[in-house]
Design an enzyme around this catalytic site. Sequence first.
Site, PDB file in Angstrom:
ATOM      1  N   ASP A   6      75.550  28.525  43.519  1.00  0.00           N
ATOM      2  CA  ASP A   6      74.684  29.072  44.558  1.00  0.00           C
ATOM      3  C   ASP A   6      73.323  28.407  44.351  1.00  0.00           C
ATOM      4  O   ASP A   6      72.588  28.754  43.426  1.00  0.00           O
ATOM      5  CB  ASP A   6      74.610  30.600  44.389  1.00  0.00           C
ATOM      6  CG  ASP A   6      73.525  31.244  45.246  1.00  0.00           C
ATOM      7  OD1 ASP A   6      72.943  30.561  46.117  1.00  0.00           O
ATOM      8  OD2 ASP A   6      73.264  32.453  45.025  1.00  0.00           O
ATOM      9  N   ASN A   9      66.424  28.191  46.516  1.00  0.00           N
ATOM     10  CA  ASN A   9      65.223  27.367  46.556  1.00  0.00           C
ATOM     11  C   ASN A   9      64.610  27.151  45.184  1.00  0.00           C
ATOM     12  O   ASN A   9      63.957  26.142  44.953  1.00  0.00           O
ATOM     13  CB  ASN A   9      64.193  27.968  47.507  1.00  0.00           C
ATOM     14  CG  ASN A   9      64.522  27.629  48.944  1.00  0.00           C
ATOM     15  OD1 ASN A   9      64.390  26.488  49.369  1.00  0.00           O
ATOM     16  ND2 ASN A   9      65.009  28.606  49.703  1.00  0.00           N
ATOM     17  N   SER A  10      64.797  28.091  44.267  1.00  0.00           N
ATOM     18  CA  SER A  10      64.212  27.935  42.930  1.00  0.00           C
ATOM     19  C   SER A  10      65.246  27.637  41.859  1.00  0.00           C
ATOM     20  O   SER A  10      64.999  26.828  40.974  1.00  0.00           O
ATOM     21  CB  SER A  10      63.457  29.206  42.525  1.00  0.00           C
ATOM     22  OG  SER A  10      62.508  29.558  43.495  1.00  0.00           O
ATOM     23  N   LYS A  13      72.459  29.118  40.547  1.00  0.00           N
ATOM     24  CA  LYS A  13      73.288  30.074  39.821  1.00  0.00           C
ATOM     25  C   LYS A  13      74.680  29.468  39.728  1.00  0.00           C
ATOM     26  O   LYS A  13      75.193  28.968  40.728  1.00  0.00           O
ATOM     27  CB  LYS A  13      73.368  31.422  40.564  1.00  0.00           C
ATOM     28  CG  LYS A  13      72.175  32.347  40.368  1.00  0.00           C
ATOM     29  CD  LYS A  13      70.866  31.850  40.925  1.00  0.00           C
ATOM     30  CE  LYS A  13      70.860  31.842  42.437  1.00  0.00           C
ATOM     31  NZ  LYS A  13      69.566  31.306  42.979  1.00  0.00           N
ATOM     32  N   LEU A 101      72.573  29.985  54.722  1.00  0.00           N
ATOM     33  CA  LEU A 101      73.972  30.150  54.292  1.00  0.00           C
ATOM     34  C   LEU A 101      74.129  31.151  53.166  1.00  0.00           C
ATOM     35  O   LEU A 101      75.151  31.821  53.065  1.00  0.00           O
ATOM     36  CB  LEU A 101      74.549  28.791  53.870  1.00  0.00           C
ATOM     37  CG  LEU A 101      75.069  27.945  55.019  1.00  0.00           C
ATOM     38  CD1 LEU A 101      75.437  26.549  54.516  1.00  0.00           C
ATOM     39  CD2 LEU A 101      76.278  28.616  55.674  1.00  0.00           C
ATOM     40  N   ASP A 102      73.090  31.280  52.324  1.00  0.00           N
ATOM     41  CA  ASP A 102      73.191  32.288  51.261  1.00  0.00           C
ATOM     42  C   ASP A 102      73.197  33.688  51.871  1.00  0.00           C
ATOM     43  O   ASP A 102      73.911  34.589  51.426  1.00  0.00           O
ATOM     44  CB  ASP A 102      72.081  32.123  50.212  1.00  0.00           C
ATOM     45  CG  ASP A 102      70.672  32.108  50.800  1.00  0.00           C
ATOM     46  OD1 ASP A 102      70.515  32.000  52.047  1.00  0.00           O
ATOM     47  OD2 ASP A 102      69.713  32.223  50.013  1.00  0.00           O
ATOM     48  N   THR A 125      63.529  33.627  45.908  1.00  0.00           N
ATOM     49  CA  THR A 125      62.253  32.993  46.237  1.00  0.00           C
ATOM     50  C   THR A 125      61.678  33.699  47.459  1.00  0.00           C
ATOM     51  O   THR A 125      60.510  34.091  47.483  1.00  0.00           O
ATOM     52  CB  THR A 125      62.478  31.499  46.576  1.00  0.00           C
ATOM     53  OG1 THR A 125      63.273  30.922  45.563  1.00  0.00           O
ATOM     54  CG2 THR A 125      61.160  30.774  46.717  1.00  0.00           C
ATOM     55  N   THR A 181      43.048  41.919  36.329  1.00  0.00           N
ATOM     56  CA  THR A 181      43.506  41.123  37.482  1.00  0.00           C
ATOM     57  C   THR A 181      45.028  41.030  37.505  1.00  0.00           C
ATOM     58  O   THR A 181      45.655  41.239  38.548  1.00  0.00           O
ATOM     59  CB  THR A 181      42.888  39.714  37.417  1.00  0.00           C
ATOM     60  OG1 THR A 181      41.469  39.854  37.410  1.00  0.00           O
ATOM     61  CG2 THR A 181      43.321  38.869  38.605  1.00  0.00           C
TER      62      THR A 181
HETATM   63  N1  ADP Z   1      67.778  34.278  34.223  1.00  0.00           N
HETATM   64  C1  ADP Z   1      66.880  34.081  35.198  1.00  0.00           C
HETATM   65  N2  ADP Z   1      66.423  32.827  35.419  1.00  0.00           N
HETATM   66  C2  ADP Z   1      65.528  32.614  36.386  1.00  0.00           C
HETATM   67  N3  ADP Z   1      65.015  33.572  37.182  1.00  0.00           N
HETATM   68  C3  ADP Z   1      65.400  34.825  36.998  1.00  0.00           C
HETATM   69  C4  ADP Z   1      66.366  35.145  36.003  1.00  0.00           C
HETATM   70  N4  ADP Z   1      66.582  36.478  36.070  1.00  0.00           N
HETATM   71  C5  ADP Z   1      65.782  36.958  37.031  1.00  0.00           C
HETATM   72  N5  ADP Z   1      65.039  35.982  37.590  1.00  0.00           N
HETATM   73  C6  ADP Z   1      64.099  36.159  38.692  1.00  0.00           C
HETATM   74  O1  ADP Z   1      64.784  35.717  39.840  1.00  0.00           O
HETATM   75  C7  ADP Z   1      63.900  35.124  40.762  1.00  0.00           C
HETATM   76  C8  ADP Z   1      64.645  34.023  41.479  1.00  0.00           C
HETATM   77  O2  ADP Z   1      65.775  34.610  42.099  1.00  0.00           O
HETATM   78  P1  ADP Z   1      66.940  33.739  42.686  1.00  0.00           P
HETATM   79  O3  ADP Z   1      67.824  34.703  43.379  1.00  0.00           O
HETATM   80  O4  ADP Z   1      67.536  32.875  41.645  1.00  0.00           O
HETATM   81  O5  ADP Z   1      66.122  32.834  43.711  1.00  0.00           O
HETATM   82  P2  ADP Z   1      66.583  31.614  44.611  1.00  0.00           P
HETATM   83  O6  ADP Z   1      67.987  31.935  45.094  1.00  0.00           O
HETATM   84  O7  ADP Z   1      65.588  31.586  45.708  1.00  0.00           O
HETATM   85  O8  ADP Z   1      66.548  30.367  43.782  1.00  0.00           O
HETATM   86  C9  ADP Z   1      62.708  34.629  39.946  1.00  0.00           C
HETATM   87  O9  ADP Z   1      61.533  35.002  40.613  1.00  0.00           O
HETATM   88  C10 ADP Z   1      62.811  35.390  38.627  1.00  0.00           C
HETATM   89  O10 ADP Z   1      61.780  36.338  38.532  1.00  0.00           O
HETATM   90  C1  PAZ Z   2      65.580  32.691  53.777  1.00  0.00           C
HETATM   91  C2  PAZ Z   2      65.895  31.682  52.701  1.00  0.00           C
HETATM   92  C3  PAZ Z   2      64.694  30.771  52.503  1.00  0.00           C
HETATM   93  C4  PAZ Z   2      66.196  32.437  51.388  1.00  0.00           C
HETATM   94  O1  PAZ Z   2      66.331  31.493  50.350  1.00  0.00           O
HETATM   95  P1  PAZ Z   2      66.264  31.899  48.800  1.00  0.00           P
HETATM   96  O2  PAZ Z   2      65.122  32.830  48.585  1.00  0.00           O
HETATM   97  O3  PAZ Z   2      67.571  32.584  48.491  1.00  0.00           O
HETATM   98  O4  PAZ Z   2      66.129  30.622  48.046  1.00  0.00           O
HETATM   99  C5  PAZ Z   2      67.180  30.859  53.061  1.00  0.00           C
HETATM  100  O5  PAZ Z   2      68.217  31.728  53.371  1.00  0.00           O
HETATM  101  C6  PAZ Z   2      66.931  29.930  54.220  1.00  0.00           C
HETATM  102  O6  PAZ Z   2      66.443  28.839  54.066  1.00  0.00           O
HETATM  103  N1  PAZ Z   2      67.292  30.376  55.457  1.00  0.00           N
HETATM  104  C7  PAZ Z   2      67.112  29.600  56.671  1.00  0.00           C
HETATM  105  C8  PAZ Z   2      66.249  30.336  57.627  1.00  0.00           C
HETATM  106  C9  PAZ Z   2      66.899  31.613  58.171  1.00  0.00           C
HETATM  107  O7  PAZ Z   2      67.768  32.228  57.520  1.00  0.00           O
HETATM  108  O8  PAZ Z   2      66.514  32.009  59.285  1.00  0.00           O
HETATM  109  K     K Z   3      69.378  33.374  47.016  1.00  0.00           K
END
Ligand code: ADP
Ligand code: PAZ
Ligand code: K
Length: 249
Positions: A6, A9-10, A13, A101-102, A125, A181
């Site tokens: 999966d 953006n960050s 998985k 798609l997620d 993200t 802060t």
């Molecule tokens: N093991 C981990 N590694 C990285 N981020 C984690 C972890 N567990 C929790 N997080 C949290 O998950 C967030 C990212 O969620 P994630 O669903 O992976 O994002 P994305 O799908 O956008 O990449 C980060 O802001 C962080 O705080």
């Molecule tokens: C909304 C999202 C940025 C979420 O991404 P994630 O936080 O899981 O990395 C992703 O599902 C995306 O790029 N969607 C396209 C725009 C939309 O769903 O309308």
């Molecule tokens: K996600």
Amino acid sequence: MILELDCGNSFIKWRVLESNARVVLGGGVVDSDLALLAELKLLSGLALKYCRLVSVRTPEETGLLISLLKESFDVSVVSASPAREMAGVRNGYDEFEKLGLDRWLALLGGFHLAGGACLVLDFGTAVTADFVAADGWHLGGFICPGMPLMRNQLRTHTRKIRYGDLAAERALERLDPGRTTVEAVERGCLLMLRGFVQTQLELARGHWGEGFTVFLTGGDAGLVSEMVPEARVVPDLVFVGLAMACPLA
Ligand SMILES: Nc1ncnc2c1ncn2[C@@H]1O[C@H](COP(=O)(O)OP(=O)(O)O)[C@@H](O)[C@H]1O
Ligand SMILES: CC(C)(COP(=O)(O)O)[C@@H](O)C(=O)NCCC(=O)O
Ligand SMILES: [K+]
């Protein structure tokens, strides 16, 4: 063995399943393609045959990852693609291919597990909410910045908000009005997130009364799970939908 990915953006998985897809042999969260390859190579007895993945990254980034996987493991790779309708769920977007798609996979997984109306909240993200009615109609959803984006916007666009990750983590141990802060920012952003969740619950109740299931997923789901005790926390919800969208048999 099956590799599931999966690509958010960050973070990416990942998990590896036995060929029967019933036993999870390993999994993790990594921040780059190379870190993924490194973690996979640490798994003893790794024999990948298939890989299925979902990505919200650019086609170039996703393509690069797929090439790396094919070179490194000689796997056949399938990537989830958008659909108007699947497994009794109808995509609610005007242009179905524009729905992340997620989100699509998470709501497919949610509807499947709930067997009825559901509200899927994903804390990555970005934070997303998606509504699926009991008849499988996806009503649409909402997107707002997640914790990492909220705090980084403040850190980037102000001159005096600067603090480290450890202080941020400590600040969230309580939610009293902040006296530093870091406390003020971290707690303020978390309260915004919780306010968002509260609003989504009210909207869902407006549609369906109490007859719906709430799913929480994404890396930051733990930040709000306490306030929704009735919710099902399903960290691998996207993978549930991925298996439905990309069956390997
Ligand atoms: N093991 C981990 N590694 C990285 N981020 C984690 C972890 N567990 C929790 N997080 C949290 O998950 C967030 C990212 O969620 P994630 O669903 O992976 O994002 P994305 O799908 O956008 O990449 C980060 O802001 C962080 O705080
Ligand atoms: C909304 C999202 C940025 C979420 O991404 P994630 O936080 O899981 O990395 C992703 O599902 C995306 O790029 N969607 C396209 C725009 C939309 O769903 O309308
Ligand atoms: K996600």
